[in-house]
Design a protein around this motif. Sequence first.
Motif, short mmCIF file in Angstrom:
data_model
loop_
_atom_site.label_atom_id
_atom_site.label_comp_id
_atom_site.label_asym_id
_atom_site.label_seq_id
_atom_site.Cartn_x
_atom_site.Cartn_y
_atom_site.Cartn_z
N GLY A 144 0.78 -1.24 -0.19
CA GLY A 144 -0.04 0.07 -0.11
C GLY A 144 0.72 1.28 0.13
O GLY A 144 0.35 2.55 -0.46
N ASP A 145 2.07 1.12 0.49
CA ASP A 145 2.74 2.48 0.59
C ASP A 145 3.58 2.96 -0.93
O ASP A 145 3.68 3.84 -1.24
N THR A 146 3.67 1.82 -1.75
CA THR A 146 4.25 2.16 -2.81
C THR A 146 3.04 1.86 -4.13
O THR A 146 3.31 2.12 -5.66
N LEU A 147 2.23 1.18 -3.82
CA LEU A 147 1.17 0.84 -4.69
C LEU A 147 1.71 -0.29 -5.84
O LEU A 147 0.96 -0.44 -6.81
N HIS A 148 2.78 -0.87 -5.26
CA HIS A 148 3.43 -1.99 -6.08
C HIS A 148 2.81 -3.32 -5.92
O HIS A 148 2.46 -3.78 -4.67
N VAL A 149 2.10 -4.07 -6.94
CA VAL A 149 1.54 -5.09 -6.94
C VAL A 149 2.34 -6.37 -7.79
O VAL A 149 2.84 -6.02 -8.92
N ALA A 150 2.62 -7.33 -6.93
CA ALA A 150 3.53 -8.56 -7.68
C ALA A 150 2.88 -9.82 -7.46
O ALA A 150 2.03 -9.90 -6.42
N TYR A 151 3.00 -10.82 -8.30
CA TYR A 151 2.23 -12.11 -7.98
C TYR A 151 3.47 -13.09 -8.36
O TYR A 151 4.13 -12.93 -9.18
#
Length: 328
Positions: free
Chosen positions: A36-43
């Motif tokens: 949530g701090d960087t809006l980075h989404v990884a899978y």
Amino acid sequence: MSINPSEFKQTSCEGYVTKRGHLVKTWRRRYMVLNGDTLHVAYYESKTNYNSEHPKEKGSFILAEIEKKDYSSEGGNVKPFGFKLVGHAPGVGYKEFCVYVENAKDQSKWLEVANNALRKNIAPKLSVDTRMTSMLGHRAPSGFLQSSSVQVKNVNATKEELLRKAVLELSQAKSTGDHTVAEMGHQAEMLDVAEANLDNVSTELDRGDHIIKRMASPLLYFFTGSSRAKKAKPKSPSTRLPKTPMNSPTNKEQHHVHASSEKHDTQDDQLDQLSKILASLEVQASVINTEVDRTSEQLDRIQQKTEEADNRVRDQRAKADHIGIVNS
């Protein structure tokens, strides 16, 4: 002092989702993580992989939007508890990511947390310089906000560096092309020698046919004069020296190309040099294609001549053995 309740809302989330592929539209289970701090989404392939010492991402993006979706109309085991994420993938641009979860509770959780994170990042508290440093991975020498003259100077320096690297890389490609052309010339001359030797073998086999016929019918050859058949003059093999990479002129040209690339400093000179190198590479490609076609045809001829020579040798050996049995 006022407290903003939104700062205490959950903005990070992780868990298993089922994601649809971009190229092959199949659904695969993935472990997704939202920061949530960087809006980075990884899978990832699995939670085990994510928690490993060296986790390997299957993909990642920076979240820009999220909305509720129902993909159950696609059939199969697809469940209705889905949502669509829109994000910026590195080196690709904005893409849509279609996923679904196992139940409505998980769906609501992902939607709420992702929207909390998006709202939190609408008005970031970090300075522009700090945020750009975080995104780019490095800090500009004099900060992000620079005067227009400094920016233009940096852009020109970057263009010159890119042109210099392009000239160097294309020069190396030209050198490799010269080496390839010279080596193909060397191989072509060796094939010429091999084909000439096969022609000489064919001539000697003609002589063998005459000898076998004379041995089979000596009286006929005595009266017809066939026993004095003229000897065919054998073809002499090619005496040309093959051009190897060591005695070809390519090595001399290579030093000239590197020397000339260091002499030109202006962008116009570098562009002119790039144009000449590209033209030379085009000529090389044409020569190589022509030589490949010629070599392919010559290899077919050599194979055919070799098979014909083998068949004639076997035939002559059989005839010679038969004559020996009759005479004995």
